[in-house]
Design a protein around this motif. Structure first.
Motif, mmCIF file in Angstrom:
data_model
loop_
_atom_site.group_PDB
_atom_site.id
_atom_site.type_symbol
_atom_site.label_atom_id
_atom_site.label_comp_id
_atom_site.label_asym_id
_atom_site.label_seq_id
_atom_site.Cartn_x
_atom_site.Cartn_y
_atom_site.Cartn_z
ATOM 1 N N PRO A 78 0.807 -1.229 0.000
ATOM 2 C CA PRO A 78 0.000 0.000 0.000
ATOM 3 C C PRO A 78 0.839 1.278 0.000
ATOM 4 N N THR A 79 2.002 1.224 0.648
ATOM 5 C CA THR A 79 2.881 2.394 0.659
ATOM 6 C C THR A 79 3.374 2.724 -0.741
ATOM 7 N N THR A 80 3.525 1.712 -1.562
ATOM 8 C CA THR A 80 3.949 1.916 -2.942
ATOM 9 C C THR A 80 2.918 2.744 -3.696
ATOM 10 N N VAL A 81 1.644 2.403 -3.535
ATOM 11 C CA VAL A 81 0.576 3.164 -4.188
ATOM 12 C C VAL A 81 0.579 4.603 -3.675
ATOM 13 N N LYS A 82 0.748 4.769 -2.378
ATOM 14 C CA LYS A 82 0.802 6.105 -1.777
ATOM 15 C C LYS A 82 1.921 6.926 -2.427
ATOM 16 N N PHE A 83 3.100 6.336 -2.552
ATOM 17 C CA PHE A 83 4.229 7.042 -3.163
ATOM 18 C C PHE A 83 3.979 7.354 -4.638
ATOM 19 N N TRP A 84 3.359 6.424 -5.364
ATOM 20 C CA TRP A 84 3.031 6.681 -6.769
ATOM 21 C C TRP A 84 2.090 7.872 -6.893
ATOM 22 N N GLU A 85 1.034 7.863 -6.064
ATOM 23 C CA GLU A 85 0.022 8.914 -6.156
ATOM 24 C C GLU A 85 0.554 10.279 -5.736
ATOM 25 N N SER A 86 1.514 10.296 -4.832
ATOM 26 C CA SER A 86 2.090 11.571 -4.396
ATOM 27 C C SER A 86 3.160 12.056 -5.367
ATOM 28 N N GLY A 87 3.586 11.182 -6.261
ATOM 29 C CA GLY A 87 4.637 11.531 -7.202
ATOM 30 C C GLY A 87 6.035 11.381 -6.610
ATOM 31 N N GLU A 88 6.117 10.860 -5.375
ATOM 32 C CA GLU A 88 7.418 10.677 -4.742
ATOM 33 C C GLU A 88 8.239 9.583 -5.427
ATOM 34 N N ARG A 89 7.536 8.619 -5.973
ATOM 35 C CA ARG A 89 8.196 7.527 -6.694
ATOM 36 C C ARG A 89 7.397 7.220 -7.943
ATOM 37 N N LYS A 90 8.071 6.604 -8.888
ATOM 38 C CA LYS A 90 7.404 6.181 -10.116
ATOM 39 C C LYS A 90 7.430 4.667 -10.179
ATOM 40 N N PRO A 91 6.387 4.097 -10.769
ATOM 41 C CA PRO A 91 6.405 2.632 -10.917
ATOM 42 C C PRO A 91 7.507 2.209 -11.882
ATOM 43 N N SER A 92 7.941 0.966 -11.734
ATOM 44 C CA SER A 92 8.926 0.428 -12.676
ATOM 45 C C SER A 92 8.328 0.472 -14.075
ATOM 46 N N GLU A 93 9.171 0.338 -15.061
ATOM 47 C CA GLU A 93 8.697 0.386 -16.449
ATOM 48 C C GLU A 93 7.651 -0.699 -16.713
ATOM 49 N N LYS A 94 7.908 -1.892 -16.203
ATOM 50 C CA LYS A 94 6.979 -3.010 -16.379
ATOM 51 C C LYS A 94 5.637 -2.717 -15.698
ATOM 52 N N THR A 95 5.693 -2.227 -14.467
ATOM 53 C CA THR A 95 4.468 -1.906 -13.732
ATOM 54 C C THR A 95 3.743 -0.729 -14.365
ATOM 55 N N ALA A 96 4.490 0.247 -14.844
ATOM 56 C CA ALA A 96 3.878 1.407 -15.501
ATOM 57 C C ALA A 96 3.090 0.970 -16.735
ATOM 58 N N GLU A 97 3.625 0.021 -17.488
ATOM 59 C CA GLU A 97 2.900 -0.496 -18.660
ATOM 60 C C GLU A 97 1.621 -1.204 -18.237
ATOM 61 N N LYS A 98 1.715 -1.987 -17.155
ATOM 62 C CA LYS A 98 0.541 -2.680 -16.625
ATOM 63 C C LYS A 98 -0.507 -1.658 -16.168
ATOM 64 N N LEU A 99 -0.062 -0.614 -15.486
ATOM 65 C CA LEU A 99 -0.971 0.430 -15.017
ATOM 66 C C LEU A 99 -1.646 1.148 -16.178
ATOM 67 N N LYS A 100 -0.896 1.417 -17.223
ATOM 68 C CA LYS A 100 -1.470 2.108 -18.390
ATOM 69 C C LYS A 100 -2.590 1.294 -19.017
ATOM 70 N N VAL A 101 -2.442 -0.025 -19.012
ATOM 71 C CA VAL A 101 -3.505 -0.891 -19.528
ATOM 72 C C VAL A 101 -4.722 -0.820 -18.614
ATOM 73 N N ILE A 102 -4.460 -0.873 -17.297
ATOM 74 C CA ILE A 102 -5.551 -0.858 -16.323
ATOM 75 C C ILE A 102 -6.298 0.481 -16.316
ATOM 76 N N ILE A 103 -5.539 1.585 -16.326
ATOM 77 C CA ILE A 103 -6.177 2.903 -16.201
ATOM 78 C C ILE A 103 -6.442 3.568 -17.541
ATOM 79 N N GLY A 104 -6.022 2.918 -18.595
ATOM 80 C CA GLY A 104 -6.328 3.443 -19.924
ATOM 81 C C GLY A 104 -5.519 4.650 -20.327
ATOM 82 N N GLY A 105 -4.244 4.617 -20.106
ATOM 83 C CA GLY A 105 -3.538 5.773 -20.581
ATOM 84 C C GLY A 105 -2.119 5.824 -20.305
#
Length: 105
Positions: A78-105
Motif C-alpha cells: 500500500p505504501t507503494t501506491v501512496k508514493f506513486w500517487e504523491s509523485g514521490e516515486r514512479k512505478p517500474s517500467e513493467k508496472t507502468a505499462e501494466k498500469l497504463k492498460v488498467i487505467i487506460g492511458g
C-alpha cells in the motif's frame, strides 16, 4: 433535495453530506466516489489528470478503492501506491505499462 435523502442515495448520513458541502472534510473516503459520481452524473474532481500519479489516483477513486485495496489488486505494498500517487516515486517500467492498460492511458 434534503441532505438526508442524498445521504441515503450515497450510503452515508446527512451530517457527512453537510460536512462535504461545507468543505469541512478534506478526504472523502474512496468507497463513496462511485455513488457520488452516479448521483452528480459527473466526476467532482476539478482538475483533469495529467500525470501518471494523478491518473492512478483518479482511476482508484472511480473504482471506489482505497490505497490498500488497490495495492492488493496490483500485488504491491500500500505504501507503494501512496508514493506513486504523491509523485514521490514512479512505478517500474513493467508496472507502468501494466498500469497504463488498467487505467487506460
Amino acid at each position: 433535495m434534503f441532505q438526508k435523502d442524498v445521504g441515503k442515495i450515497i450510503g452515508t448520513d446527512n451530517f457527512t453530506i453537510v460536512n462535504w458541502e461545507k468543505n469541512s472534510t478534506k478526504n472523502i473516503p474512496a468507497k463513496y466516489y462511485p455513488k457520488i459520481m452516479e448521483f452528480l452524473t459527473y466526476c467532482p474532481i476539478e482538475k483533469p489528470p495529467t500525470t501518471l500519479a494523478e491518473k492512478i489516483k483518479l482511476h482508484r477513486l472511480h473504482q471506489g478503492l482505497n490505497q490498500k485495496q488497490f495495492s492488493q489488486l496490483l500485488k504491491v505494498d500500500p505504501t507503494t501506491v501512496k508514493f506513486w500517487e504523491s509523485g514521490e516515486r514512479k512505478p517500474s517500467e513493467k508496472t507502468a505499462e501494466k498500469l497504463k492498460v488498467i487505467i487506460g492511458g
